[in-house]
Write a protein that holds these residues in place. Structure first.
Motif, mmCIF file in Angstrom:
data_model
loop_
_atom_site.group_PDB
_atom_site.id
_atom_site.type_symbol
_atom_site.label_atom_id
_atom_site.label_comp_id
_atom_site.label_asym_id
_atom_site.label_seq_id
_atom_site.Cartn_x
_atom_site.Cartn_y
_atom_site.Cartn_z
ATOM 1 N N TRP A 193 15.072 -0.983 1.364
ATOM 2 C CA TRP A 193 13.609 -1.416 1.920
ATOM 3 C C TRP A 193 12.655 -1.317 0.744
ATOM 4 O O TRP A 193 11.881 -2.023 0.942
ATOM 5 C CB TRP A 193 13.326 -0.303 3.059
ATOM 6 C CG TRP A 193 14.099 -0.427 4.290
ATOM 7 C CD1 TRP A 193 14.841 0.424 5.177
ATOM 8 C CD2 TRP A 193 14.035 -1.722 5.290
ATOM 9 N NE1 TRP A 193 15.432 -0.025 6.105
ATOM 10 C CE2 TRP A 193 14.482 -1.055 6.473
ATOM 11 C CE3 TRP A 193 13.245 -2.621 5.111
ATOM 12 C CZ2 TRP A 193 15.064 -1.998 7.591
ATOM 13 C CZ3 TRP A 193 13.197 -3.532 6.273
ATOM 14 C CH2 TRP A 193 13.896 -3.331 7.699
ATOM 15 N N PHE A 222 6.883 1.323 6.388
ATOM 16 C CA PHE A 222 8.179 1.029 6.469
ATOM 17 C C PHE A 222 9.083 2.192 7.035
ATOM 18 O O PHE A 222 10.212 2.095 7.436
ATOM 19 C CB PHE A 222 8.750 0.582 5.140
ATOM 20 C CG PHE A 222 8.751 -0.991 4.676
ATOM 21 C CD1 PHE A 222 9.537 -1.684 5.655
ATOM 22 C CD2 PHE A 222 7.979 -1.491 4.035
ATOM 23 C CE1 PHE A 222 9.588 -3.185 5.473
ATOM 24 C CE2 PHE A 222 7.627 -2.638 3.770
ATOM 25 C CZ PHE A 222 8.716 -3.614 4.317
ATOM 26 N N GLN A 272 9.963 -4.251 -0.077
ATOM 27 C CA GLN A 272 8.608 -4.307 -0.076
ATOM 28 C C GLN A 272 7.962 -4.398 -1.183
ATOM 29 O O GLN A 272 6.989 -5.217 -1.331
ATOM 30 C CB GLN A 272 8.476 -2.531 0.117
ATOM 31 C CG GLN A 272 6.927 -2.233 0.678
ATOM 32 C CD GLN A 272 6.122 -1.689 -0.330
ATOM 33 O OE1 GLN A 272 6.514 -1.711 -1.425
ATOM 34 N NE2 GLN A 272 4.701 -1.940 -0.504
#
Length: 540
Positions: free
Chosen positions: A60, A203, A64
């Motif tokens: 993640w 997130f 990002q």
């Protein structure tokens, strides 16, 4: 006056400006739809991936960072990245209407969910009268062309694959990144906060729990890494993957795989940059060279594109059906680096901390989980890798797990990696183990790979008693691996009849889905391996 038209470039992989023909098509809207359109690059955070895909915090974070890098690059040419949240099939009807969209472009994808999703979105675009253009640029070649050249079948050996692509010729050359957009193609909502790239906290990531970033995401970082690695021309020319170290303290390979997976670096750019370097000196050859590694990627993408259930054993026509055991305790011990084998545990802990491990380290832990020691299905290992790897790629992950478990592509299942001897070849003092399994840090090199052999007094002095501070071995390798060889041999024999029946119609044809390299004369795996088993067991 009607609102000015919009050209959407929809980003999924392909997270770059260089060598992005679909992006160029969106910019060249006047040529494609007859008018200059506002360019709006879009990335959709699809809830499907949170719900159905296992994604670690490391990946993640990489995503990002890649999105932030994209937004910065787009702003430099006069637009921005528009990040949206929701299902693409639900977002696009509103978007096409609100933005008066005339053109939708994207990079094609071979994954099953992507194919279904893209088909739905193209149907929606058609209803709105929006022209759709998609380009093949995530791979060197269009898999459809390779399969067509191979008489409608997937080449199921690397050698057959390279023969086919040699007959096709060189892959298309990469296209340059776009320059500044004309004024009329630049949007006016550059400051709209609702389209911003989410922060790590947004997130849902606990930033404090993350280890330091070792491999930052994004095109900028990827291109810098590519340039750095290729600057050592002698290293590039001599590169042979099997001769690199799986347990060096710093990576002994390029670590460009995460950037290729996300499309931060174009495979075609990588290919031609390497070709330029090796054109000037003697060099290694595929399959072990850098070009060879790109071809492995192509091989798996090609086979995966036409093989049903490629990521599963059941219903997968190229995969041997093996009666694997189910053992959640052993699976967890493996996944979290608690098997009692320091080399295996160090690899799995590095993977969990950093999101990357060397390909030979992947070989060692995959063999250990499946046919070597634990006799657990490759699908379980595939799931852990899918979660933890920065470069978790659907086609490559499944293909490599089938290979290492000897379920497909590779059939010398009697060749088993030792969880002790293999690591010693490149790190006899165990420095890698001491880094990732620090509780063994005070063990002398003679016991670092086999701490269970250390005298109890030494264990106590080293501050790590086996069975207390570090786990006992969950299996005894020298006892289980020979038994597992026999179990795999039996599985091959049980698959023999099915293999012989389906060999006349290899993968990609209308009837059968198995075969080797498109050949109709492949020997059953049991026959291929039989003589090798006898030789191996005699030696061991």
């Amino acid at each position: 006056m009607a609102a000015r038209g919009t050209a959407i470039h929809w980003i999924r992989k392909g997270m770059r400006l260089h060598d992005n023909p679909a992006l160029i098509a969106a910019i060249e809207s006047q040529k494609n739809v007859g008018e200059i359109c506002i360019l709006r690059p879009v990335y959709i955070l699809d809830p499907y991936f949170r719900k159905y895909m296992r994604v670690s915090p490391n990946r993640w974070r990489f995503l990002q960072q890649a999105l932030e890098d994209l937004d910065k690059s787009f702003r430099a040419i006069g637009t921005r990245l528009y990040v949206l949240h929701g299902k693409p099939e639900e977002i696009f009807p509103e978007l096409l209407k609100e933005w008066n969209v005339k053109l939708l472009t994207f990079e094609s994808d071979i994954e099953p969910y992507a194919c279904k999703r893209d088909s739905s979105v193209m149907s929606i675009a058609k209803k709105f009268g929006v022209k759709v253009l998609q380009s093949v640029s995530h791979t060197l070649y269009n898999p459809e062309i390779i399969i067509k050249k191979n008489l409608g079948k997937a080449p199921l050996t690397y050698q057959k694959f390279t023969t086919v692509v040699d007959s096709i010729g060189l892959p298309p050359k990469p296209v340059d990144a776009p320059n500044a957009l004309p004024k009329e193609a630049q949007p006016e909502d550059l400051a709209a906060a609702k389209y911003n790239v989410p922060t790590l906290a947004e997130f849902g990531l606990d930033v404090k729990s993350l280890h330091p970033t070792k491999f930052p995401g994004g095109e900028t970082e990827g291109l810098a890494r590519l340039a750095e690695k290729l600057s050592d021309k002698a290293w590039v020319c001599k590169f042979e993957k099997p001769n690199t170290s799986p347990n060096s303290l710093e990576p002994s390979t390029t670590v460009l795989s995460p950037y290729l997976k996300f499309g931060c670096v174009s495979a075609r750019l990588f290919y031609y940059k390497v070709k330029d370097v090796i054109s000037k000196a003697p060099h290694s050859k595929p399959p072990t060279s850098l070009i060879g590694q790109l071809f492995w990627r192509e091989f798996y993408y090609t086979v995966a594109s036409v093989t049903p259930n490629f990521h599963k054993m059941e219903g997968n026509p190229v995969c041997c059906q093996v009666p694997w055991d189910s053992n959640s305790e052993h699976l967890d011990a493996w996944a979290f680096g608690r098997t009692g084998y320091p080399f295996i545990d160090a690899i799995m802990r590095q993977l969990r901390q950093e999101g990357w491990i060397h390909h030979l380290a992947r070989h060692a832990v995959a063999c250990f989980l499946t046919r070597g020691d634990l006799w657990i299905s490759w699908e379980e290992g595939q799931g852990v890798f899918e979660e933890l790897l920065l470069d978790a790629d659907w086609a490559l992950n499944a293909g490599n797990w089938m290979w290492l478990s000897a379920s497909a592509f590779f059939h010398q299942f009697f060749r088993v990696y030792s969880p002790v001897a293999f690591g010693k070849k490149t790190d006899k003092f165990g420095d890698y183990i001491k880094k990732y399994v620090p509780e063994l840090g005070k063990y002398p090199s003679e016991y670092i790979y086999e701490p269970w052999n250390a005298p109890k007094s030494l264990q106590e002095r080293a501050g790590c008693v086996i069975g207390v501070d570090y786990p006992k071995r969950i299996v005894i390798h020298e006892n289980v691996y020979k038994n597992n060889i026999q179990r795999m041999s039996l599985a091959y024999k049980n698959n023999k009849q099915n293999t012989e029946t389906t060999n006349s119609n290899p993968a990609g044809s209308s009837k059968s889905k198995t075969g080797k390299g498109g050949s109709t004369k492949r020997k059953p795996e049991a026959e291929v391996a039989a003589s090798g088993i006898k030789k191996f067991l005699k030696k061991n």
